[in-house]
Design an enzyme around this catalytic site. Structure first.
Site, PDB file in Angstrom:
ATOM      1  N   GLU A  37      96.087  64.538  42.250  1.00 39.11           N
ATOM      2  CA  GLU A  37      96.890  65.630  42.795  1.00 39.11           C
ATOM      3  C   GLU A  37      97.601  65.080  44.036  1.00 39.11           C
ATOM      4  OE1 GLU A  37      94.685  69.151  43.844  1.00 39.11           O
ATOM      5  OE2 GLU A  37      96.510  70.169  44.528  1.00 39.11           O
ATOM      6  N   ARG A 263      80.799  60.004  40.579  1.00 37.69           N
ATOM      7  CA  ARG A 263      81.737  59.697  41.661  1.00 37.69           C
ATOM      8  C   ARG A 263      81.246  58.482  42.424  1.00 37.69           C
ATOM      9  NH1 ARG A 263      84.975  63.983  43.456  1.00 37.69           N
ATOM     10  NH2 ARG A 263      85.275  63.058  45.492  1.00 37.69           N
ATOM     11  N   LYS A 273      89.697  64.123  50.419  1.00 38.73           N
ATOM     12  CA  LYS A 273      91.018  64.153  51.053  1.00 38.73           C
ATOM     13  C   LYS A 273      91.083  65.203  52.155  1.00 38.73           C
ATOM     14  CE  LYS A 273      92.839  64.206  46.869  1.00 38.73           C
ATOM     15  NZ  LYS A 273      93.792  64.344  45.745  1.00 38.73           N
TER      16      LYS A 273
HETATM   17  P1  ATP Z   1      89.218  64.654  46.727  1.00 41.92           P
HETATM   18  O1  ATP Z   1      87.870  65.286  46.615  1.00 41.92           O
HETATM   19  O2  ATP Z   1      89.272  63.490  47.610  1.00 41.92           O
HETATM   20  O3  ATP Z   1      90.313  65.628  47.024  1.00 41.92           O
HETATM   21  P2  ATP Z   1      89.948  64.889  44.030  1.00 41.92           P
HETATM   22  O4  ATP Z   1      89.012  64.646  42.917  1.00 41.92           O
HETATM   23  O5  ATP Z   1      90.260  66.305  44.327  1.00 41.92           O
HETATM   24  O6  ATP Z   1      89.464  64.079  45.295  1.00 41.92           O
HETATM   25  P3  ATP Z   1      92.257  64.096  42.604  1.00 41.92           P
HETATM   26  O7  ATP Z   1      93.571  63.709  43.116  1.00 41.92           O
HETATM   27  O8  ATP Z   1      92.150  65.329  41.790  1.00 41.92           O
HETATM   28  O9  ATP Z   1      91.306  64.142  43.840  1.00 41.92           O
HETATM   29  O10 ATP Z   1      91.557  62.884  41.822  1.00 41.92           O
HETATM   30  C1  ATP Z   1      92.187  62.123  40.839  1.00 41.92           C
HETATM   31  C2  ATP Z   1      91.137  61.466  39.999  1.00 41.92           C
HETATM   32  O11 ATP Z   1      90.312  60.632  40.804  1.00 41.92           O
HETATM   33  C3  ATP Z   1      90.238  62.466  39.326  1.00 41.92           C
HETATM   34  O12 ATP Z   1      90.146  62.112  37.954  1.00 41.92           O
HETATM   35  C4  ATP Z   1      88.934  62.341  40.035  1.00 41.92           C
HETATM   36  O13 ATP Z   1      87.870  62.577  39.171  1.00 41.92           O
HETATM   37  C5  ATP Z   1      88.965  60.893  40.523  1.00 41.92           C
HETATM   38  N1  ATP Z   1      88.162  60.740  41.730  1.00 41.92           N
HETATM   39  C6  ATP Z   1      88.302  61.383  42.903  1.00 41.92           C
HETATM   40  N2  ATP Z   1      87.349  61.040  43.776  1.00 41.92           N
HETATM   41  C7  ATP Z   1      86.577  60.124  43.160  1.00 41.92           C
HETATM   42  C8  ATP Z   1      85.409  59.379  43.527  1.00 41.92           C
HETATM   43  N3  ATP Z   1      84.849  59.506  44.734  1.00 41.92           N
HETATM   44  N4  ATP Z   1      84.884  58.526  42.626  1.00 41.92           N
HETATM   45  C9  ATP Z   1      85.446  58.390  41.418  1.00 41.92           C
HETATM   46  N5  ATP Z   1      86.528  59.053  40.995  1.00 41.92           N
HETATM   47  C10 ATP Z   1      87.095  59.921  41.847  1.00 41.92           C
HETATM   48 MG    MG Z   2      90.889  67.265  42.221  1.00 44.16          MG
END
Ligand code: ATP
Ligand code: MG
Length: 567
Positions: A37, A263, A273
């Site tokens: 995102e 994760r 983020k």
């Molecule tokens: P954040 O919690 O930092 O906002 P998010 O999951 O909301 O992270 P996205 O932009 O939706 O952020 O993530 C894109 C992809 O990265 C998703 O498929 C998510 O599962 C993966 N991802 C995010 N954080 C991690 C992590 N700590 N380890 C592995 N994969 C991750």
């Molecule tokens: Mg997300």
């Protein structure tokens, strides 16, 4: 499938794909996607997902999409999207022509939502957000149906059309899937599919005032792109029944499968983020690319090579177990990579002047120094040597312990690539502080000269004062002093756990002349001190700024192991 059933060297995701391919599935290839995102910068956790998605596709001759999940215009921004593209490319992956956006499919989403309404599988609900929450029930109590749940298809179509036409205010209605208000899985209690947001979108402008929810947009995007394996983190496990329900209803030609993995959590780091944004808002760091940030932009500026991050992701593997990776593992991977690739140079970060009283005034000579101990291909350089030198203040002790093999009054030490010197006098100012060391050098001990190799126990680094390049050096350390800043066992707020010593700035370091030629982003080992990188933002010709990437040894190792074992 469990983690344990994978063949050696293969994680459960790759094992499953290998089995499917062996069974003749996916005749047109493996297709994956990385779906960020654009509401912040990518962090080290994302690196795991990027490496997994792009590598799995690459290893099976398949394709991987970079798809922006841009369904919430309130929080998203083109600058974030640009940064994400830059970071994925930097990490070493290419989506070629497969850059897509959820917003590319808004027309399709809308048409499919209409199809669900027509099939009696979705309805417009007019409860408020709060009422919807109340009606949803809890983990132990079933939900109650909304009074609007049995609206006719015609009424739903009419209302949804008018929602799209902008006739209603935000929150007045939503479109919900009609699944099961009593389901033990809360995600199946008639989840919202569309909501009204009367704001412009960074890509579609004011074309839309209804926006799809993540679960709907994500599932449909996967199907439209022909994704075979939708790899996501474990928190989406409970969403899989909804993912499958949406696919069942829509009957699209492709049927992706969702596989969840754990994760990445790294000790002393935060991977959220939202929390990273808070650090920036409070001025705890200078921005998304502050070299202490766990963002890819921060790690890049810190000097972490992309190949080290890829290797780190390879080493941690992919499992379904939730765990915290030691930061020591990340740092040692960086160290190992830089040990191979970084040229060596000498720099003094806490200088004290040495005057060689028996070295002729005005004379100088050049010393040959290799740029890497076991890579002759990286060549040699010449180091100027003269009567006045800088050495590290810590390499001298006036009153040393018995096993101190560096410089002490009356003691000898070798200057790397040069001569053995002996400390003859310690010069102090009126306040009693040491300002200068007067030494003699032994002309018969020049390094590399055959037959002249007298041995002493210590060797120290130095820089010739006449030719040295003054520089600013930033000594970075970990940003948090506690191992789980985002899940502190004592419940302290993550900002209370910031390491007050995460940055120490040295204004007047002294560098050997070759370091003046390092371009921003170039890495180097300052001998005996650590790996350093010319800062990509602040380093200027004539005014170099170097960041410490990582120390030569892991000074936190013991403390970190103990802290993680205690959790
Ligand atoms: P954040 O919690 O930092 O906002 P998010 O999951 O909301 O992270 P996205 O932009 O939706 O952020 O993530 C894109 C992809 O990265 C998703 O498929 C998510 O599962 C993966 N991802 C995010 N954080 C991690 C992590 N700590 N380890 C592995 N994969 C991750
Ligand atoms: Mg997300």
């Amino acid at each position: 499938m469990t983690d344990e059933s994978a063949a050696p060297g293969r994680d459960f995701v790759r094992q499953r794909i290998a089995d499917e391919l062996a069974a003749g599935q996916h005749p047109t290839g493996v297709v994956t996607r990385f779906p960020p995102e654009p509401n912040g910068y990518l962090h080290i956790g994302h690196a795991k997902s990027i490496c997994l998605n792009f590598s799995v596709a690459e290893e099976h001759g398949g394709r991987c999409y970079l798809r922006f999940d841009d369904t919430n215009p309130l929080k998203e921004d083109q600058d974030f999207a640009d940064a994400i593209e830059r970071d994925v490319r930097w990490l070493g992956f290419s989506w070629e022509d497969r850059l897509t956006h959820a917003s590319d499919y808004y027309d399709r989403f809308y048409a499919l939502a209409v199809q669900l309404i027509e099939a009696g599988k979705a309805y417009v609900d007019s409860l408020s957000a709060e009422e919807i929450r109340e009606f949803r029930g809890t983990l132990t109590e079933p939900g109650k149906p909304s009074p609007y749940r049995e609206r006719s298809v015609e009424e739903n179509l009419d209302l949804f059309t008018r929602m799209r036409a902008g006739e209603f205010a935000d929150g007045e209605h939503v479109l919900r899937a009609k699944i099961d208000m009593a389901s033990p899985n809360m995600n199946l209690r008639d989840p919202t599919l569309y909501r009204i947001r009367r704001i412009a979108h960074q890509r579609t402008g004011s074309d839309w005032c209804v926006y799809p929810m993540y679960d709907f947009a994500h599932t449909v995007s996967d199907a439209l792109e022909g994704i075979t394996h939708s790899l996501c983190t474990l928190e989406f496990e409970d969403h899989r029944p909804l993912y499958d329900w949406i696919l069942d209803q829509l009957g699209l030609p492709h049927r992706p499968r969702q596989i969840e993995f754990s994760r990445l959590n790294v000790a002393y780091m935060i991977t959220s983020k939202r929390k990273l944004a808070q650090l920036i808002e409070h001025g705890d760091v200078t921005g998304w690319d502050d070299p202490r940030m766990p963002t890819l932009a921060g790690l890049r500026r810190r000097g972490y090579p992309p190949e080290a991050l890829r290797e780190f992701c390879r080493r941690i593997g992919v499992t379904k177990k939730d765990h915290v990776i030691e930061m020591g593992l990340l740092e040692s991977t960086v160290r190992e990579t830089l040990n191979e690739t970084a040229t060596r140079a000498m720099a003094v970060v806490n200088p004290i002047k040495v005057v060689l009283t028996n070295y002729p005034d005005g004379q100088s000579e050049m010393m040959a120094a290799s740029n890497h101990p076991n890579r002759p291909d990286l060549g040699e350089r010449e180091l100027p040597f003269g009567r006045e030198l800088w050495i590290e203040r810590d390499d001298f002790m006036e009153d040393p312990p018995r096993k101190f093999f560096r410089l002490k009054p009356g003691g000898e030490v070798r200057l790397r690539y040069a001569y053995i010197i002996k400390c003859e006098a310690v010069i102090k100012n009126d306040a009693g502080e040491i300002v200068e060391l007067h030494c003699s050098y032994d002309p018969d001990t020049r390094s590399g000269r055959p037959g002249a190799e007298r041995k002493v126990k210590g060797t120290i680094h130095w820089v010739a004062a006449a030719q040295s390049v003054p520089a600013k050096v930033r000594l970075y350390d970990r940003l948090f002093s506690e191992p789980r800043p985002d899940a502190d066992p004592q419940g302290r707020d993550f900002r209370a756990l910031l390491n007050p010593e995460s940055l120490q700035t040295v204004e007047h370091a002294q560098l050997e002349p070759s370091l003046a030629d390092y371009a921003p982003g170039d890495c180097c080992q300052f001998e005996r001190l650590g790996y350093f990188v010319a800062d990509a933002v602040d380093s200027q010709p004539g005014a170099p700024v170097f960041n410490r990437v990582v120390t030569l040894r892991d000074s936190w190792a013991k403390a970190e192991k103990a802290a993680l074992a205690d959790l």
